[in-house]
Write an enzyme that holds these catalytic residues in place. Structure first.
Site, short mmCIF file in Angstrom:
data_model
loop_
_atom_site.label_atom_id
_atom_site.label_comp_id
_atom_site.label_asym_id
_atom_site.label_seq_id
_atom_site.Cartn_x
_atom_site.Cartn_y
_atom_site.Cartn_z
N GLY A 21 7.29 14.49 -3.81
CA GLY A 21 6.19 15.19 -2.41
C GLY A 21 6.62 15.80 -2.09
N VAL A 26 10.30 9.30 -5.01
CA VAL A 26 10.51 7.79 -5.48
C VAL A 26 10.91 7.62 -6.62
CG1 VAL A 26 8.79 6.06 -6.28
CG2 VAL A 26 7.86 7.30 -4.59
N GLU A 97 8.78 -2.82 -4.78
CA GLU A 97 8.67 -4.22 -6.33
C GLU A 97 8.89 -2.97 -7.50
OE1 GLU A 97 5.38 -6.05 -7.58
OE2 GLU A 97 4.16 -5.95 -6.31
N ASP A 141 -7.59 4.58 3.92
CA ASP A 141 -7.42 5.35 2.67
C ASP A 141 -7.46 4.37 0.69
OD1 ASP A 141 -6.97 7.48 1.59
OD2 ASP A 141 -4.88 7.45 1.61
N LYS A 143 -8.75 4.52 -1.74
CA LYS A 143 -9.40 5.38 -2.68
C LYS A 143 -8.70 5.04 -4.33
CE LYS A 143 -6.11 8.97 -1.36
NZ LYS A 143 -6.39 9.78 -0.13
N PRO A 144 -9.23 5.88 -5.26
CA PRO A 144 -7.91 4.90 -7.02
C PRO A 144 -6.89 5.75 -6.88
CG PRO A 144 -10.46 6.30 -7.24
CD PRO A 144 -10.17 6.56 -5.94
N ALA A 145 -6.29 6.58 -6.16
CA ALA A 145 -4.31 7.15 -6.23
C ALA A 145 -3.85 5.99 -5.73
CB ALA A 145 -4.72 8.53 -5.72
N ASN A 146 -4.84 4.87 -4.84
CA ASN A 146 -3.81 4.03 -3.74
C ASN A 146 -4.13 2.66 -4.52
OD1 ASN A 146 -2.52 5.85 -1.96
ND2 ASN A 146 -4.35 5.30 -0.10
#
Length: 762
Positions: A21, A26, A97, A141, A143-146
């Site tokens: 990004g 990552v 992890e 925050d 939300k599904p992405a987190n």
């Protein structure tokens, strides 16, 4: 970073990229020391050199360390953090992890999820939020992405602040220039959009997620950020069954309650919601609480002079790099996409919340930073001082630097509103241990040791310009800065002669021979100066008002209370009594045993300042004495008992300084932490697990020392409103000691042990 053979910190060998990004990358990596796979997030946007980059990296590492302290089965585990040299420069990295599975955003793209699965995952999110909320941390925050579904079927919550690194636009000592976005507009609670997030804001966001999982649709649809914010603020939420027929009625009620505009109408806590979700999913027993342990953190770049972290705007590209995952199969994973719902243009003003240096979260007005300014001051000592380190007066912030055992005493003065340095004065001496400086009538008075005269020196400076006005030697017995506030005079004594001194000129206004029959000992009491021989004089003129035989006040101060004066005196049965006398005659109005400590055991600082025992007209007696066995409150005007606190001293282990007064109440230390009691009836206002409270009247700074490794210790702190206990600011300081806070309007100024002065808006 393209070299897959690169090893970070001589330990983590990067194997293959998992996501990229605008902020960084990552990687799947191998921990060569422990021989285990891990995920490494390299924050490339913080690479480089220079003071701004150094400060940005320090803030990121500090915020990552806060997250590392959250240890829970449903929160992604942070193993390590540090800095490494790459082709881009010095770059912070985070070791977590390595998760096997997929993001919940990938799950929801495939369509609605069964109600039983939704209930199970929702309860697990609540378990994670309950852990974070108990530590004073908001996610902001959800939300599904987190949210990540592990291969085992359990759910992990990601990104408790790790992604909020530094604001690249920060300049100078201003830790945050533009503030930072906290939350994604499509999932943002109304109060969070207004800049006032709280624990139930996370529950609102979870309500949006549950609706999306149940129906495949968000509760609101909008073309842009501003549209989402407007809908959350004003539009009634739809029932899930209206979006997808067949959703059962209990889910309509649960999601409807979570999406209430008023947070008070939602579930009281994440724990309560977790129980409701488990019942809804047919699960009756809650999972056991997670075992707490100290995280392993290697923060080598955020010690010493480094500044605490400041949050910054979150970008779409950064969001893509925040999901930590390994490929689900040979095809190479599930992808890293997130919804492009982050703030742009006009939406920023509506939803931006000021970020916080040294803070995980805080509340405040949307368009201003909570850290008004910060200043670095060399050679500070906030431990070996019994007097204040910071004093606010007339729009100026005065700070004492230097140690009492080194001849480095100095005064620094800043503008409270802007942090602009106004003047600095080096005193070329060591501070007095008992008291350092005070401000009165536009004059700064400072007291240092004078080794040549075996006494001290009083220095007087113009508070606005720093111009030296006068200097005077005093004996050891007179090494005090006693300012009689009603008259504005400095009260000093030398060889039995007590004088009222004009602080602007150093000239004497009046003098009294108080050497017989006692030494010249005095204490200040409202309009009066009281002497140990039982005489009271007017502080403005030195005129004797009354004399009472047998009146021998103890300590250094008395406390005005209505028409009386509250004093410590020699006790009738116990060693120390608390006595209220009429200010105009000295006649006793009431007395009460105060302290059982024997006279030969009393330290010089054994007498707690009386203003810490008085709130309004209520006097609080925290110690056992006479027939009293529990903390007791008296009507200060009559001496009558009004209420007692229910715990005994043996149970709560109260100490001499275990209480202080605040606006309308008292804060005291108990065996389970701090409690705040209402002054009028003793009801408990709030409770905190911290062990130290420093108060400014309407605010309390609660703090404790944290430690991750032997050489890594810091102070975590939060500021609360004393009336309701609501957290207004939380954060940490890079030292184990912080000064007493000083307040002016909505700003609180505190000096940390590493030498940084912080002005925080609350």
């Amino acid at each position: 970073m393209d070299d897959g053979d690169l090893i970070l910190a001589d330990r983590y060998r990067l194997v293959r990229p998992l996501g990229r990004g605008g902020m960084g990358e990552v990687w799947e990596a191998q921990d060569t020391s422990l021989r285990r796979p891990v995920a490494v997030k390299v924050i490339s946007v913080l690479a480089g050199g220079g003071s701004r980059a150094d400060e940005a990296r320090a803030r990121f590492l500090r915020e990552a360390r806060i997250t590392a302290a959250l240890q829970h089965p449903h929160i992604v585990t942070v193993h390590d953090l540090g800095e490494a040299t790459t082709g881009q420069g010095t770059t912070p990295f985070l070791v977590m992890e390595l998760l096997r599975g997929e993001g919940l955003d990938a799950v929801v793209r495939r369509g609605p999820v069964g109600e039983e699965e939704v209930a199970r995952w929702g309860a697990q999110v609540c378990d994670a939020l309950g852990e974070a909320h108990a530590a004073g941390i908001l996610h902001r925050d959800i939300k599904p992405a987190n949210l990540f579904v592990a291969a085992s079927g359990g759910l992990k919550v990601l990104d408790f602040g790790i992604a909020r690194a530094a604001d690249p636009s920060a300049t100078g000592d201003r830790l945050t220039h533009t503030g930072f976005m906290v939350g994604t507009a499509a999932y943002m609670a109304p109060e969070q959009a207004r800049g006032r997030p709280e624990q139930r804001s996370d529950l609102y966001s979870l309500g949006c997620v549950l609706c999306e999982l149940l129906t495949g649709r968000l509760p609101f649809d909008a073309p842009d950020t501003l549209g989402y914010v407007t809908a959350h603020l004003h539009d009634p939420p739809p029932a899930p069954s209206s979006l997808l027929p067949g959703v059962s009625a209990p889910w309509d009620r649960l999601v409807g309650r979570l999406l209430a505009k008023d947070p008070r109408e939602r579930y009281e806590s994440a724990t309560v919601l977790a129980d409701e979700l488990r019942c809804l999913g047919g699960e009756r027993q809650a999972v056991p609480a997670a075992r707490r342990y100290t995280p392993t953190v290697a923060d080598q770049g955020a010690r010493g002079a480094s500044s605490p972290p400041s949050a910054a705007p979150v970008s779409d590209d950064l969001a893509a790099a925040s999901t930590v995952q390994a490929p689900a199969g040979p095809s190479g994973g599930t992808g890293m996409s997130r919804r492009s719902l982050l703030m742009r243009g006009a939406g920023v003003a509506a939803v931006a919340v000021a970020g916080g240096a040294a803070a995980m979260y805080l509340t405040g007005d949307p368009e201003r930073d909570p850290v008004a300014w910060s200043q670095r001051i060399a050679d500070v000592d906030v431990i070996n001082s019994d007097g204040p380190n910071v004093v606010l007066a007339d729009g100026r912030c005065h700070v004492a630097a230097g140690h009492y055992y080194k001849e480095t005493a100095a005064l620094h003065t800043f503008d409270v509103a802007t942090g602009k340095r106004l003047w600095t004065a080096s005193l070329n001496a060591a501070w007095s241990r008992e008291t350092r400086f005070t401000v009165v009538g536009g004059t700064v008075l400072a007291l240092t040791q004078d080794s040549e005269n075996k006494g001290g020196l009083v220095h007087a400076f113009d508070a606005a310009t720093g111009e030296r006005r006068w200097q005077k030697s005093v004996s050891y017995s007179a090494m005090r800065l006693d300012v009689h506030r009603p008259s504005g005079l400095l009260i000093t004594g030398e060889d039995g002669y007590v004088t009222g001194v004009d602080p602007r000129t150093g000239a004497s206004r009046w003098g009294i021979d108080a050497s017989s029959p006692y030494d010249a000992a005095w204490l200040l009491a409202g309009d009066l100066v009281l002497f140990s021989d039982g005489t009271a004089v007017l502080g403005k003129t030195g005129k004797e008002l009354w004399t009472r035989s047998g009146f021998q006040p103890l300590g250094d101060l008395a406390q005005p209370l209505g028409e009386g004066l509250l004093c410590y005196e020699a006790g009738r049965k116990d060693p120390v009594d608390l006595v209220c006398r009429k200010a105009d005659t000295g006649e006793v109005m009431w007395r009460s045993p105060f302290q059982k400590t024997r006279p030969d055991q009393l330290r010089t600082d054994a007498f707690q300042p009386l203003d810490e025992l008085v709130s309004g007209t209520t006097v609080f007696l925290p110690l056992a004495a006479g027939s009293r066995r529990k903390p007791t409150a008296l009507n200060g005007l009559t001496g009558e008992q009004t209420w007692t606190y229910g715990s005994s001293y043996q149970e709560v282990g109260l100490e001499t300084r275990a209480t202080t007064s605040v606006a309308g109440g008292f804060v005291l230390l108990t065996g389970s932490g701090l409690v705040c009691l209402a002054a009028d009836d003793g009801t408990q206002r709030w409770h905190a697990d911290r062990q130290r409270a420093q108060t400014t009247g309407t605010y309390a700074l609660l703090s404790r020392t944290e430690q991750a490794r032997v050489l890594q210790r810091w102070t975590s702190a939060r500021i609360v409103g004393v009336e309701h206990g609501r957290t207004l600011w939380t954060g940490q300081f890079d030292s184990t000691a912080i000064s007493e806070p000083a307040a002016s309007g909505d700003s609180i100024v505190v000096l940390d042990g590493s030498g940084t002065l912080w002005a925080v808006r609350v």
